[in-house]
Design a protein around this motif. Structure first.
Motif, PDB file in Angstrom:
ATOM      1  N   HIS A 114      59.176  67.355  95.577  1.00 53.63           N
ATOM      2  CA  HIS A 114      58.049  67.816  96.398  1.00 53.63           C
ATOM      3  C   HIS A 114      56.731  67.306  95.833  1.00 53.63           C
ATOM      4  CE1 HIS A 114      58.174  70.670  93.057  1.00 53.63           C
ATOM      5  NE2 HIS A 114      56.878  70.882  93.282  1.00 53.63           N
TER       6      HIS A 114
ATOM      7  N   VAL B   5      62.591  69.681  89.874  1.00 55.41           N
ATOM      8  CA  VAL B   5      63.203  70.361  88.726  1.00 55.41           C
ATOM      9  C   VAL B   5      64.706  70.337  88.935  1.00 55.41           C
ATOM     10  CG1 VAL B   5      63.386  72.507  87.411  1.00 55.41           C
ATOM     11  CG2 VAL B   5      61.186  71.861  88.441  1.00 55.41           C
TER      12      VAL B   5
ATOM     13  N   LEU C 247      62.299  68.115  84.236  1.00 52.73           N
ATOM     14  CA  LEU C 247      61.335  67.802  85.288  1.00 52.73           C
ATOM     15  C   LEU C 247      61.427  66.291  85.495  1.00 52.73           C
ATOM     16  CD1 LEU C 247      58.764  68.304  87.081  1.00 52.73           C
ATOM     17  CD2 LEU C 247      57.431  67.847  85.007  1.00 52.73           C
TER      18      LEU C 247
ATOM     19  N   TYR D 259      63.650  79.987  86.089  1.00 49.60           N
ATOM     20  CA  TYR D 259      64.781  79.377  86.788  1.00 49.60           C
ATOM     21  C   TYR D 259      66.038  79.892  86.098  1.00 49.60           C
ATOM     22  CZ  TYR D 259      61.514  75.937  88.832  1.00 49.60           C
ATOM     23  OH  TYR D 259      60.495  75.321  89.508  1.00 49.60           O
TER      24      TYR D 259
ATOM     25  N   TYR E 183      64.190  73.050  91.912  1.00 45.14           N
ATOM     26  CA  TYR E 183      63.085  72.879  92.867  1.00 45.14           C
ATOM     27  C   TYR E 183      63.167  71.429  93.309  1.00 45.14           C
ATOM     28  CZ  TYR E 183      58.334  73.749  94.778  1.00 45.14           C
ATOM     29  OH  TYR E 183      57.250  73.925  95.576  1.00 45.14           O
TER      30      TYR E 183
ATOM     31  N   HIS F 235      57.726  65.192  92.393  1.00 45.62           N
ATOM     32  CA  HIS F 235      58.478  65.606  91.202  1.00 45.62           C
ATOM     33  C   HIS F 235      59.517  66.639  91.606  1.00 45.62           C
ATOM     34  CE1 HIS F 235      54.946  68.145  91.725  1.00 45.62           C
ATOM     35  NE2 HIS F 235      55.660  69.141  91.235  1.00 45.62           N
TER      36      HIS F 235
ATOM     37  N   TRP G 224      47.580  75.185  88.528  1.00 47.91           N
ATOM     38  CA  TRP G 224      46.837  74.186  89.300  1.00 47.91           C
ATOM     39  C   TRP G 224      45.340  74.416  89.197  1.00 47.91           C
ATOM     40  CZ3 TRP G 224      51.073  76.926  90.725  1.00 47.91           C
ATOM     41  CH2 TRP G 224      52.245  76.167  90.908  1.00 47.91           C
TER      42      TRP G 224
ATOM     43  N   TYR H 240      56.062  74.524  79.037  1.00 46.68           N
ATOM     44  CA  TYR H 240      57.413  75.081  78.908  1.00 46.68           C
ATOM     45  C   TYR H 240      57.479  76.092  77.777  1.00 46.68           C
ATOM     46  CZ  TYR H 240      58.274  71.411  82.156  1.00 46.68           C
ATOM     47  OH  TYR H 240      58.200  70.631  83.270  1.00 46.68           O
TER      48      TYR H 240
ATOM     49  N   SER I 134      58.680  78.764  82.163  1.00 44.71           N
ATOM     50  CA  SER I 134      57.522  77.871  82.124  1.00 44.71           C
ATOM     51  C   SER I 134      56.313  78.586  82.701  1.00 44.71           C
ATOM     52  CB  SER I 134      57.812  76.629  82.966  1.00 44.71           C
ATOM     53  OG  SER I 134      58.081  77.034  84.292  1.00 44.71           O
TER      54      SER I 134
HETATM   55  O1  AKG Z   1      58.762  73.608  86.076  1.00 50.34           O
HETATM   56  C1  AKG Z   1      58.519  72.434  86.289  1.00 50.34           C
HETATM   57  O2  AKG Z   1      58.909  71.540  85.517  1.00 50.34           O
HETATM   58  C2  AKG Z   1      57.749  72.019  87.534  1.00 50.34           C
HETATM   59  C3  AKG Z   1      57.527  73.145  88.529  1.00 50.34           C
HETATM   60  C4  AKG Z   1      56.898  72.679  89.812  1.00 50.34           C
HETATM   61  O3  AKG Z   1      56.979  71.540  90.191  1.00 50.34           O
HETATM   62  C5  AKG Z   1      56.109  73.627  90.633  1.00 50.34           C
HETATM   63  O4  AKG Z   1      56.149  74.845  90.377  1.00 50.34           O
HETATM   64  O5  AKG Z   1      55.430  73.162  91.582  1.00 50.34           O
END
Ligand code: AKG
Ligand code: FE2
Length: 217
Positions: free
Chosen positions: A125, A189, A155, A116, A122, A187, A202, A142, A198
């Motif tokens: 979502h 960003v 976050l 970022y 972000y 959540h 998943w 991170y 970062s």
């Molecule tokens: O970088 C973050 O703290 C979260 C990133 C995120 O929510 C995502 O990539 O789906």
């Protein structure tokens, strides 16, 4: 939770498993093997800007680039680089542990570096939608060794039982690892003043059938 020294892998995995079981999420600081985090920091710093692609939203066919939702640039990890392979191995060990302890049935793991730039964000979502059997567990590590808390870029995690209420905020300090159930927690960003690095990843279930190979990317 705040520990200042690295733990044996199994101790760390146990901490994560306990929190996931009781709360559905886990946040640990500074307990990963320091060589692992340091290697990944060096790796992400060494990548040129051209190595990253603009991140999208949605899967495959629905994949869109919507800069009002998401601004980060990403690069998927692969086993070709030793530091990246170390992270994939570490997550494979975590997967095995969580399957043994929590019977989550985690099958595969995919992850990307994210960059970022100042001002990137972000929006709020979900990483997965109930019933789609895709992403089960989100991990975010991170990689910002000199992050100043005034930089922003937190976050924000919202409550699983009330998506409008904030649950907690995480400052993206190097070595902080966040894990949460992908279908439960919205959540976002927040924009930052500095460059924010970062690895988002998943764990997925195996939802393959003869006709359809899942997971795709
Ligand atoms: O970088 C973050 O703290 C979260 C990133 C995120 O929510 C995502 O990539 O789906
Ligand atoms: Fe996310």
């Amino acid at each position: 939770m705040n520990q200042a020294h690295s733990l044996a892998d199994e101790q760390l995995f146990a901490l994560i498993a306990d929190s996931l079981r009781s709360d559905g999420y886990s946040i640990v600081h500074g307990v990963l093997p320091s060589a692992l985090t340091a290697g990944l920091q060096q790796r992400v710093q060494s990548l040129q800007e051209q190595a990253f692609i603009q991140a999208g939203t949605g899967r495959q066919q629905e994949h869109q680039l919507d800069r009002s939702i998401r601004r980060d640039k990403i690069r998927w990890l692969s086993g070709d680089d030793p530091a990246e392979q170390s992270w994939l191995n570490y997550m494979a060990d975590l997967k095995q542990y969580l399957n043994r302890r929590l019977y989550l049935g985690l099958f595969s793991y995919e992850c990307h570096f994210a960059h970022y730039r100042p001002g990137d964000f972000y929006r709020k979502h979900m990483d997965a939608f109930r019933g789609q059997a895709n992403r089960v567990l989100t991990t975010v590590l991170y990689l910002n060794p000199t992050w100043n808390p005034d930089n922003g870029g937190e976050l924000v995690i919202y409550r699983d039982d009330d998506h409008d209420k904030e649950l907690t905020r995480v400052t993206p300090f190097s070595g902080t690892l966040v894990t949460f159930l992908s279908e439960e927690f919205p959540h976002e960003v927040l924009p930052a003043n500095g460059d924010r690095y970062s690895i988002a990843g998943w764990f997925r279930l195996n939802a393959s059938t003869a006709e359809r190979i899942d997971p795709p990317r």
